[in-house]
Design an enzyme around this catalytic site. Structure first.
Site, PDB file in Angstrom:
ATOM      1  N   HIS A   1       0.835  -1.204   0.000  1.00 13.09           N
ATOM      2  CA  HIS A   1       0.000   0.000   0.000  1.00 13.09           C
ATOM      3  C   HIS A   1       0.870   1.255   0.000  1.00 13.09           C
ATOM      4  CE1 HIS A   1      -3.365   2.629   1.522  1.00 13.09           C
ATOM      5  NE2 HIS A   1      -2.329   3.283   2.015  1.00 13.09           N
ATOM      6  N   GLU A   2       1.847   1.316   0.886  1.00 11.72           N
ATOM      7  CA  GLU A   2       2.689   2.503   0.993  1.00 11.72           C
ATOM      8  C   GLU A   2       3.545   2.716  -0.249  1.00 11.72           C
ATOM      9  OE1 GLU A   2       2.376   4.778   3.156  1.00 11.72           O
ATOM     10  OE2 GLU A   2       0.881   3.643   4.283  1.00 11.72           O
TER      11      GLU A   2
ATOM     12  N   HIS B   1       1.959   4.479  -3.177  1.00 11.48           N
ATOM     13  CA  HIS B   1       1.976   5.939  -3.124  1.00 11.48           C
ATOM     14  C   HIS B   1       3.225   6.483  -3.819  1.00 11.48           C
ATOM     15  CE1 HIS B   1      -1.522   6.323  -0.672  1.00 11.48           C
ATOM     16  NE2 HIS B   1      -0.993   5.812   0.429  1.00 11.48           N
TER      17      HIS B   1
ATOM     18  N   GLU C   1      -5.981   6.965  -0.896  1.00 16.03           N
ATOM     19  CA  GLU C   1      -5.917   5.820   0.013  1.00 16.03           C
ATOM     20  C   GLU C   1      -6.675   4.627  -0.563  1.00 16.03           C
ATOM     21  OE1 GLU C   1      -3.969   5.575   2.494  1.00 16.03           O
ATOM     22  OE2 GLU C   1      -3.325   7.663   2.383  1.00 16.03           O
TER      23      GLU C   1
END
Length: 304
Positions: free
Chosen positions: A146-147, A150, A220
């Site tokens: 997930h991070e 970004h 997100e």
């Protein structure tokens, strides 16, 4: 222009790209309007305004990631110091076919993670000791995926630049009020100018805040989707989300208050109280919405 690396295996998100471009356009327009308003109100101090505004912008662009990392207690670690964490980051980077970022750990009990950096060369991914203690390996990889999305989508860089305008508005207001910019002009409307500067700054801050919040919530959901599709384990990410959010209630309010100002960068938001106004203006979608989206992805992939 912000976008997804062509060689990254993260699923592109046209909606995210459109929102990033739109946000940057309006933030840039707002920045020009704000500086123009200050120049109009403080005509005799225009050189000072340009130097301060330009200097702050350059400082924010080049040093904001380091300042944020230091503020959140991130300490870069080597492969020898954190072999399991580095191994997880290596696996995600191999899956995504992207350069490995710097890896850091923040020694706090708040279970969370974040990624910062202007681009892939300067990127840093950080997890807290609280997160490492609580998550299983598959859950940790879901959070890291997930991070890192970004970073691959470059929305973390857009958020860093976009958030600058609100900071600038506050700083310029303080400088104008406490240093007496414009008073030397002997303008009979000095009292009106002194009133208008904080008003203009407040309006600019509110608009920039709303723009960044709208982008933040979407990014997100986009990162959840990209991570779930990359790893093929949406249930692991959902489990990590549930565990992290549930554990927040057990964290002392003092620690949550320290983490709360950086909610826009965290994997999951930290709130110091159930009545916190931040919940109404949260940088993240609700847990229920994120879990629902992950459930749909799991159904599409045929995963339990």
């Amino acid at each position: 222009m912000p976008g997804t690396r062509s060689r990254s295996r993260y699923v592109p998100d046209k909606g995210l790209t459109t929102r990033m471009v739109t946000t940057m356009f309006f933030i840039g327009l707002l920045y020009v309007v704000f500086v123009g308003a200050l120049l109009a109100l403080l005509r005799s101090s225009w050189p000072t305004i340009l130097v301060i505004a330009g200097g702050l912008f350059v400082a924010q662009f080049w040093f904001s990631d380091r300042i944020a990392a230091a503020s959140m207690g991130a300490r870069e670690v080597t492969q020898e110091q954190a072999p399991e964490l580095h191994g997880a980051v290596d696996r995600i980077c191999a899956l995504a076919d992207m350069p490995k970022p710097r890896v850091a750990i923040a020694d706090i009990d708040v279970p969370n993670a974040f990624a910062i950096g202007r681009n892939e060369r300067t990127a840093l991914v950080c997890v807290t000791t609280g997160l490492l203690r609580r998550l299983e390996p598959e859950e940790l990889e879901g959070v890291l995926a997930h991070e890192l999305s970004h970073v691959a989508h470059r929305d973390v860089a857009v958020m860093t630049v976009a958030s600058f305008l609100g900071v600038l508005a506050g700083i310029m207001t303080r400088i104008a009020v406490y240093s007496g910019l414009g008073r030397n002009s002997r303008d009979s409307n000095a009292a009106v100018v002194a009133l208008l500067i904080p008003l203009v700054s407040a309006v600019v801050y509110m608009i920039s805040f709303l723009l960044t919040r709208l982008l933040s919530r979407y990014r997100e959901l986009s990162a959840d989707r990209a991570a779930a599709l990359l790893t093929g384990r949406p249930s692991a990410l959902a489990s990590a989300l549930t565990k992290v959010t549930g554990e927040m209630a057990r964290i002392p309010s003092r620690d949550l208050r320290q983490a709360e100002p950086f909610n826009a960068f965290w994997f999951a938001p930290a709130f110091s109280s159930k009545e916190s106004l931040s919940r109404l203006l949260s940088s993240h979608p609700t847990l229920e919405e994120r879990l629902d989206r992950l459930g749909r992805i799991a159904a599409q992939l045929g995963r339990p």
